[in-house]
Design a protein around this motif. Sequence first.
Motif, PDB file in Angstrom:
ATOM      1  N   VAL A  99      60.433   9.792  86.390  1.00 18.67           N
ATOM      2  CA  VAL A  99      59.591   8.640  86.695  1.00 18.67           C
ATOM      3  C   VAL A  99      60.406   7.515  87.335  1.00 18.67           C
ATOM      4  O   VAL A  99      59.959   6.871  88.287  1.00 18.67           O
ATOM      5  N   ALA A 125      61.122  13.406  81.696  1.00 15.54           N
ATOM      6  CA  ALA A 125      60.183  12.497  82.347  1.00 15.54           C
ATOM      7  C   ALA A 125      60.794  11.142  82.646  1.00 15.54           C
ATOM      8  O   ALA A 125      60.483  10.520  83.670  1.00 15.54           O
ATOM      9  N   LEU A 140      55.763   7.472  78.074  1.00 16.66           N
ATOM     10  CA  LEU A 140      55.861   7.054  79.466  1.00 16.66           C
ATOM     11  C   LEU A 140      55.575   5.577  79.677  1.00 16.66           C
ATOM     12  O   LEU A 140      55.972   5.002  80.691  1.00 16.66           O
TER      13      LEU A 140
END
Length: 352
Positions: free
Chosen positions: A59, A55, A81
């Motif tokens: 991202v 991720a 995140l």
Amino acid sequence: MTRAAGRANGAIVSSPLRLDLDGDALAANWRTLAARGGSAACGAAVKADGYGLGAAGVVARLWEAGCRDFFVSNWAEAAALLALAPGSVAVLHGVRDEDMAQALAGAVRPVLSTPAQVKRWRDGGGGACDVMVDTGMNRLGLSAAQAASGLLDGLAITTLMSHLACADEPDHPLNPQQRDAFRAVAAAVPAQRYSLANSAGIMLGPDYAFDLTRPGLGLYGGVPTSDAAGLIRRVVTPAAEVLQVRDVSAGASVGYGATWDAPRPSRVAIVNLGYADGIVRGLGPSLRFAGGLPAIGRVSMDLIAIDVTDGDVGAGDWLALDFGLPALAAASGLSQYELLTGLGDRFERRWV
């Protein structure tokens, strides 16, 4: 340090298998899907650690491309995140009692999908939230009647959303039924914006885009519908190092079960790769490596044999796997989602 790399006595230890990840292709796929959504904003599902790619890397590249809306499944994923996505982050699985402290402390929104979650959020003094309404999938979500009953009155709803069950089948009658059902709910429930389409839903046309689309599979090189086949670029290429090249006489077998017999004197390469890495046994007959070199015999836990008689391959070389998701899905019976998210932690993930 990338996943699958570690340290021993201060030295970085590399892995004998890797995923080469094409950041330009990832960004291009997002831009393609954003354009297909017309005036709707385009977000990104980055749950399951960015569909298995990592991720953090996903991202960073999608943010640079212009993505500002990110969706994860749970609050552990959200915590990982927060430092990466200063835009909008939503947790698709809502909020449990155990999540409330984290949910109230940060800028991440829960996607409320049950009356109990709505009550929990309201009683806890929660602010902005998203809401999932079920329009025919019968998975997560309030019913249309619940959503229009007054249950949501007074909530600060950022995004009201639903999810298509059969968008990868463009002619399925449930698609327009869900679209029309969602329109009716949207007319009755005030929200800043409305969202229905995933990657496949985007391909159904602008009537499904509403204000925000939420692609996942198509970002990562999966082809959600046949109409997307020429639009989506491949992102993931697994590669493995050759441990050994051996000579196999005609008629000799290779691997567990002796399922492959050499039709001629052959050279066979053994690579660091197997079903422990997500390259499951059912994929074996359909696997092709660089130059069309075929896998032979059974895939085992950590090793795959490749017929390199017609290739110039030696120990220490790296062989890339042809990881065309639609073809492998069709050959194995696995979904493209399973193929992506099943790629194991022993791969070093390298953005190229």
